[in-house]
Design a protein around this motif. Structure first.
Motif, short mmCIF file in Angstrom:
data_model
loop_
_atom_site.label_atom_id
_atom_site.label_comp_id
_atom_site.label_asym_id
_atom_site.label_seq_id
_atom_site.Cartn_x
_atom_site.Cartn_y
_atom_site.Cartn_z
N UNK A 1 28.72 -27.13 -21.79
CA UNK A 1 27.62 -26.22 -21.63
C UNK A 1 27.27 -25.68 -23.01
N UNK A 2 26.03 -25.55 -23.26
CA UNK A 2 25.62 -25.01 -24.55
C UNK A 2 25.95 -23.52 -24.60
N UNK A 3 26.16 -23.03 -25.80
CA UNK A 3 26.44 -21.61 -25.98
C UNK A 3 25.28 -20.78 -25.43
N UNK A 4 24.07 -21.24 -25.69
CA UNK A 4 22.89 -20.54 -25.21
C UNK A 4 22.84 -20.55 -23.68
N UNK A 5 23.18 -21.69 -23.08
CA UNK A 5 23.16 -21.81 -21.62
C UNK A 5 24.21 -20.94 -20.96
N UNK A 6 25.45 -20.97 -21.47
CA UNK A 6 26.52 -20.17 -20.88
C UNK A 6 26.24 -18.69 -21.06
N UNK A 7 25.72 -18.31 -22.21
CA UNK A 7 25.38 -16.91 -22.46
C UNK A 7 24.31 -16.45 -21.47
N UNK A 8 23.28 -17.26 -21.30
CA UNK A 8 22.23 -16.92 -20.36
C UNK A 8 22.78 -16.79 -18.95
N UNK A 9 23.61 -17.73 -18.52
CA UNK A 9 24.18 -17.71 -17.18
C UNK A 9 24.98 -16.43 -16.94
N UNK B 1 23.97 -26.31 -16.60
CA UNK B 1 24.91 -26.99 -15.71
C UNK B 1 25.55 -28.24 -16.28
N UNK B 2 25.42 -28.44 -17.56
CA UNK B 2 25.98 -29.59 -18.24
C UNK B 2 27.50 -29.74 -18.00
N UNK B 3 28.22 -28.63 -18.12
CA UNK B 3 29.67 -28.66 -17.95
C UNK B 3 30.16 -27.89 -16.73
N UNK B 4 29.24 -27.42 -15.90
CA UNK B 4 29.62 -26.68 -14.70
C UNK B 4 29.85 -27.69 -13.59
N UNK B 5 31.09 -27.75 -13.15
CA UNK B 5 31.41 -28.69 -12.06
C UNK B 5 30.67 -28.30 -10.78
N UNK B 6 30.60 -26.98 -10.52
CA UNK B 6 29.94 -26.51 -9.32
C UNK B 6 29.31 -25.13 -9.58
N UNK B 7 28.01 -25.11 -9.67
CA UNK B 7 27.32 -23.84 -9.84
C UNK B 7 27.54 -22.97 -8.60
N UNK B 8 27.64 -23.60 -7.44
CA UNK B 8 27.94 -22.86 -6.21
C UNK B 8 29.25 -22.09 -6.38
N UNK B 9 30.26 -22.75 -6.90
CA UNK B 9 31.56 -22.10 -7.11
C UNK B 9 31.45 -20.95 -8.11
N UNK B 10 30.67 -21.14 -9.17
CA UNK B 10 30.46 -20.09 -10.16
C UNK B 10 29.87 -18.85 -9.48
N UNK B 11 28.87 -19.06 -8.61
CA UNK B 11 28.26 -17.94 -7.90
C UNK B 11 29.25 -17.28 -6.94
N UNK B 12 29.99 -18.06 -6.19
CA UNK B 12 30.95 -17.50 -5.23
C UNK B 12 31.99 -16.65 -5.97
N UNK B 13 32.50 -17.18 -7.08
CA UNK B 13 33.50 -16.43 -7.85
C UNK B 13 32.89 -15.16 -8.44
N UNK B 14 31.67 -15.23 -8.92
CA UNK B 14 31.01 -14.05 -9.48
C UNK B 14 30.79 -13.00 -8.40
N UNK B 15 30.36 -13.42 -7.24
CA UNK B 15 30.14 -12.50 -6.13
C UNK B 15 31.45 -11.83 -5.72
N UNK B 16 32.51 -12.60 -5.66
CA UNK B 16 33.82 -12.04 -5.31
C UNK B 16 34.26 -11.00 -6.35
N UNK B 17 34.03 -11.28 -7.61
CA UNK B 17 34.39 -10.34 -8.67
C UNK B 17 33.55 -9.08 -8.63
N UNK B 18 32.31 -9.22 -8.21
CA UNK B 18 31.42 -8.06 -8.11
C UNK B 18 31.72 -7.21 -6.87
#
Length: 73
Positions: free
Chosen positions: A1-9, A50-67
């Protein structure tokens, strides 16, 4: 993932995903579309996110759980 992409995400999730967000597929699908639309509006291509994100769905689920939005399904 690009630095710009991960930062934005990370910033986008922090600013856009409400603490009460449900960890369900419909919510995540809607927010995924919003994420990419907002990224495009500022000149960030989808591949940069999403270049290096295996699952954006998982990223969202984990973020929601942390929130505190609920336990992952």
């Amino acid at each position: 993932m690009s630095t710009r992409g991960i930062s934005f995400l990370h910033k986008w999730i922090t600013n856009e995903v409400p603490e009460t967000a449900p960890p369900d597929a419909v919510f995540i699908a809607e927010f995924t579309h919003k994420l990419f639309a907002d990224a495009k509006a500022v000149g960030i291509k989808r591949i940069e996110i999403d270049e290096d994100v295996e699952s954006l769905y998982r990223v969202f689920v984990e973020a929601i759980a942390q929130l505190g939005g609920g336990a992952p399904e």
